[in-house]
Design a protein around this motif. Structure first.
Motif, PDB file in Angstrom:
ATOM      1  N   PRO A 110       0.959  -1.207   0.000  1.00  0.00           N
ATOM      2  CA  PRO A 110      -0.017  -0.128  -0.012  1.00  0.00           C
ATOM      3  C   PRO A 110       0.934   1.295  -0.072  1.00  0.00           C
ATOM      4  CG  PRO A 110      -0.110  -1.129   2.016  1.00  0.00           C
ATOM      5  CD  PRO A 110       0.621  -1.922   1.106  1.00  0.00           C
ATOM      6  N   ARG A 146       4.867  -0.585   4.027  1.00  0.00           N
ATOM      7  CA  ARG A 146       3.733  -0.676   4.893  1.00  0.00           C
ATOM      8  C   ARG A 146       3.167  -1.853   4.576  1.00  0.00           C
ATOM      9  NH1 ARG A 146       0.933   3.226   6.962  1.00  0.00           N
ATOM     10  NH2 ARG A 146       2.975   3.692   7.503  1.00  0.00           N
ATOM     11  N   SER A 159       0.845  -3.530   7.351  1.00  0.00           N
ATOM     12  CA  SER A 159      -0.622  -3.704   7.864  1.00  0.00           C
ATOM     13  C   SER A 159      -0.810  -2.120   8.417  1.00  0.00           C
ATOM     14  CB  SER A 159      -0.230  -4.650   9.190  1.00  0.00           C
ATOM     15  OG  SER A 159      -1.654  -4.389   9.840  1.00  0.00           O
ATOM     16  N   ASP A 160      -2.013  -2.007   8.095  1.00  0.00           N
ATOM     17  CA  ASP A 160      -2.732  -0.759   8.520  1.00  0.00           C
ATOM     18  C   ASP A 160      -4.257  -1.027   8.976  1.00  0.00           C
ATOM     19  OD1 ASP A 160      -3.761   2.111   8.458  1.00  0.00           O
ATOM     20  OD2 ASP A 160      -2.468   2.571   6.874  1.00  0.00           O
ATOM     21  N   SER A 161      -4.269  -0.413  10.550  1.00  0.00           N
ATOM     22  CA  SER A 161      -5.554  -0.510  10.878  1.00  0.00           C
ATOM     23  C   SER A 161      -6.749   0.269  10.403  1.00  0.00           C
ATOM     24  CB  SER A 161      -5.433  -0.458  12.554  1.00  0.00           C
ATOM     25  OG  SER A 161      -5.107   1.014  12.672  1.00  0.00           O
ATOM     26  N   ARG A 162      -6.284   1.184   9.856  1.00  0.00           N
ATOM     27  CA  ARG A 162      -7.315   2.202   9.173  1.00  0.00           C
ATOM     28  C   ARG A 162      -8.249   1.502   8.162  1.00  0.00           C
ATOM     29  NH1 ARG A 162      -2.448   4.333   9.632  1.00  0.00           N
ATOM     30  NH2 ARG A 162      -1.888   6.182  10.666  1.00  0.00           N
ATOM     31  N   ASP A 163      -7.722   0.836   7.504  1.00  0.00           N
ATOM     32  CA  ASP A 163      -8.708  -0.100   6.506  1.00  0.00           C
ATOM     33  C   ASP A 163      -8.448  -1.571   6.830  1.00  0.00           C
ATOM     34  OD1 ASP A 163      -5.956  -0.654   5.474  1.00  0.00           O
ATOM     35  OD2 ASP A 163      -5.996   0.591   3.514  1.00  0.00           O
ATOM     36  N   GLY A 164      -7.466  -1.891   7.612  1.00  0.00           N
ATOM     37  CA  GLY A 164      -7.629  -3.472   7.928  1.00  0.00           C
ATOM     38  C   GLY A 164      -6.869  -4.070   7.231  1.00  0.00           C
ATOM     39  N   SER A 165      -5.970  -3.506   6.078  1.00  0.00           N
ATOM     40  CA  SER A 165      -5.137  -4.276   5.073  1.00  0.00           C
ATOM     41  C   SER A 165      -3.998  -4.973   5.774  1.00  0.00           C
ATOM     42  CB  SER A 165      -4.754  -3.168   4.044  1.00  0.00           C
ATOM     43  OG  SER A 165      -3.795  -2.140   4.586  1.00  0.00           O
ATOM     44  N   ASP A 224      -0.216   0.438  12.838  1.00  0.00           N
ATOM     45  CA  ASP A 224       0.257   0.066  11.613  1.00  0.00           C
ATOM     46  C   ASP A 224       1.571  -0.559  11.619  1.00  0.00           C
ATOM     47  OD1 ASP A 224       2.338   2.080  11.572  1.00  0.00           O
ATOM     48  OD2 ASP A 224       0.858   3.273  11.017  1.00  0.00           O
TER      49      ASP A 224
END
Length: 294
Positions: free
Chosen positions: A53, A107, A109-115, A138
């Protein structure tokens, strides 16, 4: 099958849970099983650029001992599918860092979009949050190339609490206090399995040239996991502090004869920096005084 966090962790779950909410930085050599982490590192290295991402490549001119510099710290960055367009098809994250000859942050992992870049990474991050009771904001992988520059940002502060886990290779990390030039409290050449925890607003820097020949000739992969400070008011205060520091940094850089950390921490260095604004009661002068040692 990639090993789970529980299988990798050599610390007790209780030690990790209490440590990740500590007020002071700490280091734990051998906190994780190095063989399992090497497998996770290999999985990250093989990730295609187009699957990430966000990727940031740091400038080769960055220095690990500097707290400020002229010009951008970032050589280039890309988001999502654009990361695949700016590199040849099939380019992996390890290919990209080798070409850049300076560290690269990807990046994962990102909690904002669960990716999450892979299922294994997503599971690792979720298990960490469950084990510690601290939601993960993240997670990023910092890769350092073989025979290249190892410094990313130099001395800096973050507005998040950070857990660092060395997945493969070696990289020196130093952690200090919350004031410019404050004494170093952790100085560790991280190796596979080592961990460092850095609460928000503690200065830290990664990289340096004092590695073994074997380490210098090989790449490294570091996992950086960010948590928001608790409670929410502390998180907001940390963000304000970091924003203020960036203003102070630029005000000092315009006048300072050196941007070296050790010089800033000496009595002579701190006195010189403080004297640049004299007895001024300007907002900038007050900000500068809040960030100097002494």
């Amino acid at each position: 099958r990639s090993a789970s966090l529980a299988e990798m962790l050599l610390l007790s779950a209780e030690a990790l849970r209490s440590g990740i909410s500590a007020a002071a930085p700490w280091s734990a050599p051998g906190a994780f099983d190095k063989h399992s982490l090497s497998a996770l590192a290999s999985e990250i290295e093989r990730l295609p650029m187009k699957a990430l991402p966000m990727v940031k490549a740091f400038a080769p001119s960055n220095a690990a001992d500097a707290w400020a510099r002229d010009g951008a710290h970032i050589a280039w960055s890309c988001l999502g599918e654009d990361c695949g367009r700016v590199h040849a098809p099939g380019t992996t994250v390890l290919d990209a860092v080798t070409e850049n000859a300076a560290p690269l942050a990807a990046r994962l992992s990102d909690s904002r979009d669960g990716s999450a870049a892979t299922a294994a990474i997503g599971e690792w991050v979720r298990t960490l949050a469950d084990t510690t009771g601290r939601p993960v904001l993240d997670a990023d992988a910092y890769l350092t190339p073989p025979r290249g520059v190892s410094a990313s940002l130099g001395w800096h502060v973050d507005d998040v609490d950070v857990l660092l886990v060395m997945l493969c290779g070696e990289k020196r990390f130093r952690v200090a206090g919350s004031r410019l030039g404050s004494p170093t409290t952790i100085d560790l050449t991280m190796r596979t399995g080592d961990a460092i925890y850095i609460p928000a607003l503690n200065f830290h820097t990664g990289g340096g040239d004092d590695l073994s020949d074997l380490a210098r000739n090989n790449h490294s992969v570091l996992l950086s996991v960010a948590h928001r400070p608790l409670p929410a008011a502390a998180a907001a205060a940390a963000t304000r502090h970091v924003t203020e520091w960036r203003t102070v940094r630029q005000a000092l850089l315009a006048r300072a004869p050196s941007a070296g950390w050790e010089w800033a921490g000496t009595l002579a260095g701190a006195h010189w920096l403080g004297q640049q604004f004299g007895d001024s009661d300007s907002s900038t002068a007050r900000m500068v005084r809040r960030h100097l040692v002494g």
